[in-house]
Enzyme design. Sequence first.
Site, mmCIF file in Angstrom:
data_model
loop_
_atom_site.group_PDB
_atom_site.id
_atom_site.type_symbol
_atom_site.label_atom_id
_atom_site.label_comp_id
_atom_site.label_asym_id
_atom_site.label_seq_id
_atom_site.Cartn_x
_atom_site.Cartn_y
_atom_site.Cartn_z
ATOM 1 N N GLU A 169 42.412 14.187 73.319
ATOM 2 C CA GLU A 169 41.273 14.056 72.396
ATOM 3 C C GLU A 169 39.943 14.209 73.142
ATOM 4 O OE1 GLU A 169 42.989 10.387 70.668
ATOM 5 O OE2 GLU A 169 42.563 11.319 68.738
ATOM 6 N N GLU A 228 51.137 9.902 70.125
ATOM 7 C CA GLU A 228 50.886 8.579 69.532
ATOM 8 C C GLU A 228 51.990 8.149 68.572
ATOM 9 O OE1 GLU A 228 48.581 10.904 70.021
ATOM 10 O OE2 GLU A 228 46.656 9.996 70.576
#
Length: 705
Positions: free
Chosen positions: A110, A130
Amino acid sequence: MSNEAKASVVRAARQGRVLVVTIANPPVNALGVAVRQGLLAAVEQAEADAAVQAVLIVGEGKAFIAGADIREFGQPAQPPSLPEVCNRIEACGKTVVAAIHGPALGGGLEVAMAAHYRVALPAAKLGLPEVNLGLLPGAGGTQRAPRLMGVRAAAGLMLSGQHLGAHAAFDAGLVDRVAQGADPVAAGLQYAEELLAANAPVRRTRDLAIADKAAALAELDALALETAKKTRGLFSPGKIVECVRAAVELPFDEGLARERALFVQCLESPQRQGLIHAFFAERETAKIPEAKAAAPRPFAAIAVIGGGTMGAGITVSALDAGLQVTMIERDAESIARGQKNVEKVYDGLIAKGRMTPEAKAATMARYTPSTSYDDIAHVDLVIEAVFEDIEVKKAVFKELDRVCKPGAVLATNTSYLDIDAIAAVTGRPQDVIGLHFFSPANIMKLLEIVVPAKVSADVVATAFELAKRMKKVPVRAGVCDGFIGNRILAVYKQAADYIMEDGASPYEIDEAVRGFGYPMGPFQVTDLAGGDIGWATRKRRAATRDPKARYVEVADRICERGWFGQKTGRGFYLYANGARTGMPDPEVLAIVQAERAKKGVTPRKFTPEEIMRRYMAAMINEGAKVVEEGIALRPLDVDVTFLSGYGFPRHRGGPMKHADMVGLPQVLADLREFAQEDPLFWKPAPLLEKLVAEGRNFDSLNKTA
Ligand code: 3HC
Ligand code: NAI
């Protein structure tokens, strides 16, 4: 943390007109609060310094950034948040480049996606895993990935948790260039200088458009249905699809807000707790006293005694780990069968296009079949996998003692037998250990490393090293009947039998257990493994069984009819014409009914919740005993055993973690309630009573180990 320590995890130093920002937060540069603060400060420094025209973000050590600091989840939030940091990086007025030379996972990717340009080196690994932790990318990943790589590919990356290599990431549009070498600073500086020389504009991912929104939304509809079906019972996958939908439908900042809201829901879910517990527990099991006390003995050549189901699987595992394997069998016919068992695995891979015939030949070149123990005088380690019979095993170990070189590790794959007794027939009990593989041994991850009284620490350390080489999940266990896993299994299967005799059908029990998240229920597992195995064990133990203990005979009645499960077409279920999915069998229900009548049991109804309360209480109670007796070092070792070897649903973290989440006072109250019917079976473990009295949970024992 002191300011100095904060400063040192992110260093910013100008090289010419580029501010090189280095994240140095070992072991994996996780984005803890100090790193987030450091990154923010570095961007401000770049903005403020007129001499800086570009910013280069790199990671020190093996990783770029492995993601958010998982240990912070569940703790009070500490500013700045990661989304804030990513937004600040993206908003920077000077060109920001990320150079990725290792794992860039979760929050790490990210950060890279918030940079304006990305270069990957050959060892880069990019992913948004995740989902494996019950989460979704919560720092803009669900909004930026679809803009960079398209809706379907981005959703696929997030739902699978898969890692992409540098070239795959380039093809997917996640990175702009692949560079050679292993030095991210050199590759990043070169790229940054080229961009500056070309007057490349600051390019913000948030500004990229998503193409063909109508088609993307239709794809997401289909994906939502598919995901719900495939990830039955899991919370975060559905939320990931919702976030990607938001990326298509909403302006960027609204999409981010939606992502945040859904991320918080995931963060607060019990599944997140269970999955993160599993992540750390699997890494903790290798932390054992012997590993601190001794170094492993070196090994390259091993022997496997027995080429049956387990011997062949263990041989494949060892060959795949790059070891030389000599397999010993009883006679020419058996060794030919043993070799065939090994080759069958590789031929299966060739048929599926997952291995080439050349690769098989290269692997088999490290395999030597033999019927003579004299051929293993040179090996460093032996794994015995002959019949489960103490006399046969003792005879084998006498042979091993005769032929093996001094210092060779001698291991047995016994499921239940007394390894101290096996060690005692050799003149070198310090070298004898248990290596309990699970079937199929080349696939199942769990390896119980069973530590007898006299074994030396370096042999234990060697076993853990072998597990690592074989990519197994090792768990240290003490010697007892069934070690950690099979001992606890025996008890909760007994509970299932009691529930059946008291009124629930085996099909209702299996359904409740599946509803809890297991892939199969206990009666399905019996049918798959073969009912004859348990039957033989029950007969062997009949003489020593406590006459006061309740004994359910249904399985014996079924086995007496020759119904051993799938392999005989019939067990607790019917398998018509070789079907692998069984159908309920009215005749089995009649047998159950007859047994109830014989014992004078009036059947009662059980809801799935009632079934699971009993099933889990039995499992947890025996787990507590196993910890109390030191058979398992810590509760987390019990958890990992069941997650890796017995199909326990990962999102619940394992039986002991589940107990903590339910609350130990509740588990104890359940046991006391059930004990009113059968005080012997349901007697609470003293450890459980002690923890409840002290207001503690199982996890408190993980921490003090
Ligand atoms: N946070 C905190 N600690 C971490 C961590 C993380 N993200 N990732 C790894 N660690 C720790 C491990 O617990 C281990 O600690 P230990 O030495 O005390 O046991 C140490 O780092 C080394 O890890 P491994 O033993 O796993 O080392 P490997 O070299 O085998 O693997 C890896 C490295 C591929 C980076 C692997 O550790 C990994 O997959 N890590 C998790 C990656 C991940 O899931 N990232 C997403 C996090 S969630 C997130 O980012 C949310 C965001 O979207 C907001
Ligand atoms: P198996 O019956 O498939 O194989 C045993 C093999 O040992 C046979 O090929 C036999 O010829 C060979 N053998 C017997 N005596 C021998 C000797 N003296 N020298 C050399 N070879 C000899 O049995 P399986 O299932 O592979 O089990 C082996 C061991 O693994 C047992 O101790 C069992 O308890 C254990 N185990 C089995 C699991 C399973 O699911 N099958 C799981 C975990 C452990």
